[in-house]
Design a protein around this motif. Sequence first.
Motif, PDB file in Angstrom:
ATOM      1  N   GLY A  69       0.809  -1.217   0.000  1.00  0.00           N
ATOM      2  CA  GLY A  69       0.000   0.000   0.000  1.00  0.00           C
ATOM      3  C   GLY A  69       0.836   1.257   0.000  1.00  0.00           C
ATOM      4  O   GLY A  69       0.512   2.242  -0.665  1.00  0.00           O
ATOM      5  N   ALA A  70       1.945   1.232   0.751  1.00  0.00           N
ATOM      6  CA  ALA A  70       2.835   2.401   0.799  1.00  0.00           C
ATOM      7  C   ALA A  70       3.462   2.645  -0.568  1.00  0.00           C
ATOM      8  O   ALA A  70       3.605   3.799  -1.004  1.00  0.00           O
ATOM      9  CB  ALA A  70       3.916   2.182   1.857  1.00  0.00           C
ATOM     10  N   GLN A  71       3.849   1.572  -1.260  1.00  0.00           N
ATOM     11  CA  GLN A  71       4.445   1.745  -2.586  1.00  0.00           C
ATOM     12  C   GLN A  71       3.414   2.261  -3.594  1.00  0.00           C
ATOM     13  O   GLN A  71       3.741   3.098  -4.443  1.00  0.00           O
ATOM     14  CB  GLN A  71       5.047   0.423  -3.059  1.00  0.00           C
ATOM     15  N   VAL A  72       2.193   1.781  -3.486  1.00  0.00           N
ATOM     16  CA  VAL A  72       1.142   2.279  -4.382  1.00  0.00           C
ATOM     17  C   VAL A  72       0.886   3.762  -4.112  1.00  0.00           C
ATOM     18  O   VAL A  72       0.766   4.564  -5.052  1.00  0.00           O
ATOM     19  CB  VAL A  72      -0.157   1.450  -4.226  1.00  0.00           C
ATOM     20  N   LEU A  73       0.809   4.151  -2.852  1.00  0.00           N
ATOM     21  CA  LEU A  73       0.620   5.573  -2.527  1.00  0.00           C
ATOM     22  C   LEU A  73       1.786   6.412  -3.029  1.00  0.00           C
ATOM     23  O   LEU A  73       1.592   7.506  -3.558  1.00  0.00           O
ATOM     24  CB  LEU A  73       0.466   5.751  -1.014  1.00  0.00           C
ATOM     25  N   ARG A  74       3.005   5.894  -2.849  1.00  0.00           N
ATOM     26  CA  ARG A  74       4.198   6.637  -3.298  1.00  0.00           C
ATOM     27  C   ARG A  74       4.169   6.845  -4.804  1.00  0.00           C
ATOM     28  O   ARG A  74       4.437   7.941  -5.286  1.00  0.00           O
ATOM     29  CB  ARG A  74       5.464   5.888  -2.894  1.00  0.00           C
ATOM     30  N   VAL A  75       3.851   5.827  -5.570  1.00  0.00           N
ATOM     31  CA  VAL A  75       3.886   5.932  -7.032  1.00  0.00           C
ATOM     32  C   VAL A  75       2.699   6.708  -7.557  1.00  0.00           C
ATOM     33  O   VAL A  75       2.845   7.619  -8.379  1.00  0.00           O
ATOM     34  CB  VAL A  75       3.941   4.520  -7.666  1.00  0.00           C
ATOM     35  N   ARG A  76       1.496   6.371  -7.095  1.00  0.00           N
ATOM     36  CA  ARG A  76       0.287   6.989  -7.641  1.00  0.00           C
ATOM     37  C   ARG A  76       0.089   8.432  -7.190  1.00  0.00           C
ATOM     38  O   ARG A  76      -0.272   9.281  -7.999  1.00  0.00           O
ATOM     39  CB  ARG A  76      -0.935   6.182  -7.229  1.00  0.00           C
ATOM     40  N   TYR A  77       0.267   8.691  -5.899  1.00  0.00           N
ATOM     41  CA  TYR A  77      -0.121   9.997  -5.375  1.00  0.00           C
ATOM     42  C   TYR A  77       1.051  10.929  -5.090  1.00  0.00           C
ATOM     43  O   TYR A  77       0.912  12.139  -5.180  1.00  0.00           O
ATOM     44  CB  TYR A  77      -0.975   9.815  -4.115  1.00  0.00           C
ATOM     45  N   PHE A  78       2.208  10.363  -4.730  1.00  0.00           N
ATOM     46  CA  PHE A  78       3.363  11.221  -4.483  1.00  0.00           C
ATOM     47  C   PHE A  78       4.220  11.383  -5.732  1.00  0.00           C
ATOM     48  O   PHE A  78       5.033  12.288  -5.807  1.00  0.00           O
ATOM     49  CB  PHE A  78       4.216  10.683  -3.335  1.00  0.00           C
ATOM     50  N   GLY A  79       4.086  10.475  -6.689  1.00  0.00           N
ATOM     51  CA  GLY A  79       4.835  10.568  -7.941  1.00  0.00           C
ATOM     52  C   GLY A  79       6.314  10.288  -7.796  1.00  0.00           C
ATOM     53  O   GLY A  79       7.107  10.738  -8.627  1.00  0.00           O
ATOM     54  N   LEU A  80       6.721   9.551  -6.772  1.00  0.00           N
ATOM     55  CA  LEU A  80       8.139   9.252  -6.564  1.00  0.00           C
ATOM     56  C   LEU A  80       8.473   7.868  -7.103  1.00  0.00           C
ATOM     57  O   LEU A  80       7.729   6.919  -6.904  1.00  0.00           O
ATOM     58  CB  LEU A  80       8.475   9.299  -5.075  1.00  0.00           C
ATOM     59  N   SER A  81       9.592   7.772  -7.797  1.00  0.00           N
ATOM     60  CA  SER A  81      10.084   6.471  -8.246  1.00  0.00           C
ATOM     61  C   SER A  81      11.601   6.536  -8.273  1.00  0.00           C
ATOM     62  O   SER A  81      12.200   7.592  -8.106  1.00  0.00           O
ATOM     63  CB  SER A  81       9.521   6.115  -9.622  1.00  0.00           C
ATOM     64  N   GLY A  82      12.227   5.389  -8.461  1.00  0.00           N
ATOM     65  CA  GLY A  82      13.680   5.324  -8.441  1.00  0.00           C
ATOM     66  C   GLY A  82      14.166   4.660  -7.173  1.00  0.00           C
ATOM     67  O   GLY A  82      13.389   4.114  -6.392  1.00  0.00           O
TER      68      GLY A  82
END
Length: 172
Positions: A69-82
């Motif tokens: 869930g944290a990774q989904v929130l990070r990618v979808r809503y925070f826009g962070l990757s890498g």
Amino acid sequence: MANMGQTDFNARIKRIKNPRNNSYYDPDLQMHIPKRVTRAKIEKPPSKSNEAMSAFLVSMVIGSTAMFGAQVLRVRYFGLSGGNSVVTFTDLLVGLWLVLILSALMQRRQLIGRLGQVAGLCVMMVTGHNLIWKWPDLMSKIYTPEYVAEIQATTKVQSIVIQGNVYALGTN
């Protein structure tokens, strides 16, 4: 029930209420009926052998779900990757927050449960990208298609990722 007189009935009640009797004989059923049954005889005690292991495994699933869930929130809503420190810190912070919520809802707040939740967080953090390799179409709907393409370009099947470094475990 047989037609009994009042004296027979009173004698029967007296035998039933006698404190020295643990049971009484019921002539209609033709058997001894226990007056009291202790809880130990009714409830089977749980086995202690697998209780700790199952608590640990359930808590690992809670931790893994929280990190997913944290990774989904990070990618979808925070826009962070890498694979930088900000991504790791965001995953840990949001993952721990979700673990606290899920463990409170599922009443898994014992020490063995907390250890399992942290283990689940760590396992999902380093191996969660393998879910993208297993189900890319489904994960592109959950995450974003761009993130799925980035993961497939930067990682390998059956690998672990630690701080952006990819270590391949499989022979593929």
